[in-house]
Design an enzyme around this catalytic site. Structure first.
Site, PDB file in Angstrom:
ATOM      1  N   GLY A   1      38.316   5.999 -16.124  1.00 39.92           N
ATOM      2  CA  GLY A   1      38.913   6.220 -14.814  1.00 39.92           C
ATOM      3  C   GLY A   1      37.972   5.736 -13.735  1.00 39.92           C
TER       4      GLY A   1
ATOM      5  N   GLY B   1      37.216   5.807  -9.168  1.00 35.26           N
ATOM      6  CA  GLY B   1      37.507   6.436  -7.892  1.00 35.26           C
ATOM      7  C   GLY B   1      36.578   5.917  -6.827  1.00 35.26           C
TER       8      GLY B   1
ATOM      9  N   MET C   1      33.707   6.777  -5.882  1.00 36.03           N
ATOM     10  CA  MET C   1      32.267   6.739  -6.133  1.00 36.03           C
ATOM     11  C   MET C   1      31.921   5.935  -7.382  1.00 36.03           C
ATOM     12  SD  MET C   1      30.934  10.538  -5.078  1.00 36.03           S
ATOM     13  CE  MET C   1      29.239  10.086  -5.419  1.00 36.03           C
TER      14      MET C   1
ATOM     15  N   VAL D   1      33.840  14.859 -22.870  1.00 33.91           N
ATOM     16  CA  VAL D   1      34.788  15.954 -23.119  1.00 33.91           C
ATOM     17  C   VAL D   1      36.117  15.318 -23.514  1.00 33.91           C
ATOM     18  CG1 VAL D   1      35.913  17.985 -22.148  1.00 33.91           C
ATOM     19  CG2 VAL D   1      33.582  17.408 -21.456  1.00 33.91           C
TER      20      VAL D   1
ATOM     21  N   ASP E   1      34.036  20.299  -4.135  1.00 35.18           N
ATOM     22  CA  ASP E   1      35.217  19.485  -4.432  1.00 35.18           C
ATOM     23  C   ASP E   1      35.894  19.980  -5.710  1.00 35.18           C
ATOM     24  OD1 ASP E   1      37.035  17.504  -3.791  1.00 35.18           O
ATOM     25  OD2 ASP E   1      35.951  15.928  -4.854  1.00 35.18           O
TER      26      ASP E   1
ATOM     27  N   LYS F   1      38.790  20.732  -7.817  1.00 34.61           N
ATOM     28  CA  LYS F   1      40.180  20.282  -7.844  1.00 34.61           C
ATOM     29  C   LYS F   1      40.529  19.919  -9.282  1.00 34.61           C
ATOM     30  CE  LYS F   1      38.911  15.503  -6.688  1.00 34.61           C
ATOM     31  NZ  LYS F   1      39.065  14.410  -5.711  1.00 34.61           N
TER      32      LYS F   1
END
Length: 557
Positions: free
Chosen positions: A22, A24, A26, A107, A149, A151
């Protein structure tokens, strides 16, 4: 570029990149293999995904490097089963244009955001999730680390179901200097705590708010404050009531206790753990689930559908009977509190955004000032009274509280967003409190909420509600803010409201609003009137008007 025997990119001579998991704001997270120890790991490549972004913001690369090192240090201080484990950090050579890599445990269960794309979770699973994440946050807070953060995208789920908190890239370390520009916050608008949206940092309670919002979404399947744009979402976080949970069972009262804007009454971590364990005990004991009653200060609202973001498993850098609002915090023994809650439930059974200045303090229903002096609104807009003064045309009478037992009267007909019905509500509240000088007033179609000082010149504020022809106190609402004026609600020219609403509808382009309410309170320390209008698609916004009911500015979503 180093390559492994399989021809794959090799980082630091030992970490063989397999595929991206993934990306994003950063950087990118990769699935990789540590060839030295022959195990799979996750590598976080800390760099702007778009080279143009780095070119436009020269300091961004340096800032991201610093955050990467800070994240590694934050995680290295935590050895906890519900916090992702960091193995190693690869730092670039001084003066080079390289970027850091963080090596973490892999994970395998995916992210909570991925899980919620399939719908809400069973309440029992949400309670377990809450206890896992609370344990992680308590461990972090004990080491002086605030996550900032929390979420669904930053929560990973192990195959066995336990939760792992990750992405401490914007964590605040005790004693560390901030890495954001002045007036800006990093975080996700949907999960940011209201006090953080106003610029307050360094509070463990803010992480708990974010946790509460995450649990609400996990149990209910909708985000109660999500709007069409980031700005509209932040405004909702600051200002709008939270709809009653309907699927949460014994978790509902816990959410109501937790998702309050007043820091003085929001539970701390110890109290929250007791509440969650009490709810788990009640659920295990087959506590009855009944239809939700009419809410007090939270009030109904139409929840926007929750649409989880892209599933970046390592994040990035955005009922039942309800318990009465608590008195100001006193330490309780956790076991006793859990037992009391279980009894109560069984018997009857709650990105990056710019700082948005707002006159509202972090409370569920009100803010305040002083009640001793008054100012007069001008024809051109709101007056600018001295801090702590009341905006009124006539002096406010001293409060003479009456008995709390009030006989129901014939409720007003039609919407409460009407001049005559607003006056009726203000008069009913005056009968109970002795004053029409309020901290704020929020008018919805079916009811009215108000924050009213407890006595002349008092720093404490109570929440009041007018619904069904009855005005009643719903609980404490925190303390006054000395830089915000009070407002005499009886002195306002409510007959000018219909024209303001018609003009607001035109300016916002909302022909058929499905949601609307009126906020009468200070805005940036000046008295103001703000109608909020939106349609079923989330389009709309609010307008800022002075006490002359003339529009000063339009905020479209």
């Amino acid at each position: 570029m180093d390559s492994s025997e399989a021809g794959r990119r090799l980082i630091d001579g030992r970490f063989e990149l397999a595929r991206p998991l993934g990306s994003g704001g950063m950087g990118t997270v990769w699935r990789a293999r540590d060839i030295a120890l022959d195990r799979e790991v996750a590598l976080k490549e800390v760099r702007p995904p778009d080279p143009a972004t780095a070119a436009a913001q020269p300091g961004l690369v340096v800032q991201l490097r610093e955050r990467a090192v800070r994240e590694a240090r934050a995680l290295a201080r935590l050895a906890h089963p519900n916090v992702v484990t960091i193995h190693h950090i690869v730092e670039p050579e001084p003066g080079s244009d390289g970027h850091p890599w963080i090596v973490m445990e892999l994970v395998r269960g995916g992210s909570l955001a991925d899980r919620l794309e399939g719908g809400p979770m069973p309440v029992a699973d949400v309670l377990r999730l809450g206890l896992d994440l609370l344990s992680a946050l308590r461990a972090a807070h004990a080491e002086g680390v605030l996550h900032r953060d929390v979420k669904p995208a930053n929560v990973l789920l192990r195959p066995g179901g336990s939760a792992v908190l990750t992405d401490f890239g914007i964590a605040a370390l005790h004693g560390a200097t901030g890495l954001t520009s002045t007036g800006a916050l990093i975080g996700s608008p949907e999960y940011i705590a209201p006090e953080r949206a106003r610029g307050a940092e360094g509070l463990a309670a803010s992480d708990l708010w974010s946790l509460g919002m995450l649990l609400y979404v996990a149990a209910e399947g909708v985000h109660p404050l999500r709007r069409a744009t980031s700005l509209a979402t932040v405004v909702a976080v600051l200002d709008e009531p939270i709809p009653a949970p309907v699927r949460s069972g014994p978790l509902g009262p816990v959410l109501e206790r937790l998702l309050v804007r007043d820091l003085a009454v929001r539970p701390d971590a110890e109290e929250l753990e007791a509440l969650l364990r009490g709810a788990s005990s009640a659920l295990g004991g087959a506590a009855p689930v009944v239809a939700p009653p009419a809410l007090g200060s939270f009030g109904p609202a139409t929840p926007a559908p929750f649409v989880p973001g892209a599933g970046n498993p390592y994040g990035s850098t955005v009922p039942v009977a309800f318990l009465p609002p608590p008195a100001p915090r006193r330490r309780r023994r956790p076991v006793l509190l859990a037992g009391l809650l279980a009894v109560a439930l069984a018997a009857g059974v709650v990105g990056l955004v710019n700082w948005l200045p707002d006159g509202n303090a972090g409370r569920a229903a009100g803010k305040g000032g002083d009640t001793k002096s008054s100012g007069t609104p001008s024809a051109s807009g709101p007056a600018s009274p001295a801090p702590g003064t009341a905006v009124a045309l006539t002096p406010a009478p001293a409060p003479t509280p009456k008995a709390s037992s009030q006989k129901p009267v014939t409720p007003p007909k039609g919407s409460m967003i009407d001049p005559a019905n607003i006056r009726t509500a203000v008069d009913a509240l005056k009968q109970q409190t002795g004053t029409t000088t309020f901290v704020d007033l929020r008018v919805y179609d079916g009811y009215v909420l108000a924050g009213i000082p407890t006595a002349p010149g008092a720093r404490t504020v109570d929440s009041w509600q007018y619904r069904g022809g009855v005005a009643k106190r719903t609980g404490p609402s925190g303390t006054v803010k000395p830089d915000e004026p009070l407002m005499d609600m009886a002195a306002l020219d409510w007959d000018a409201l219909p024209a303001l609403l018609a003009e607001s509808t035109k300016e916002l382009g909302v022909d058929n609003p499905s949601s609307r309410y009126l906020n009468v309170s200070p805005w940036m320390s000046a008295p103001a009137i703000r109608p909020y209008l939106s349609d079923e698609y989330g389009q709309g916004g609010f307008v800022l008007a002075g006490t002359d009911f003339k529009i000063k500015k339009v905020y479209r979503s």
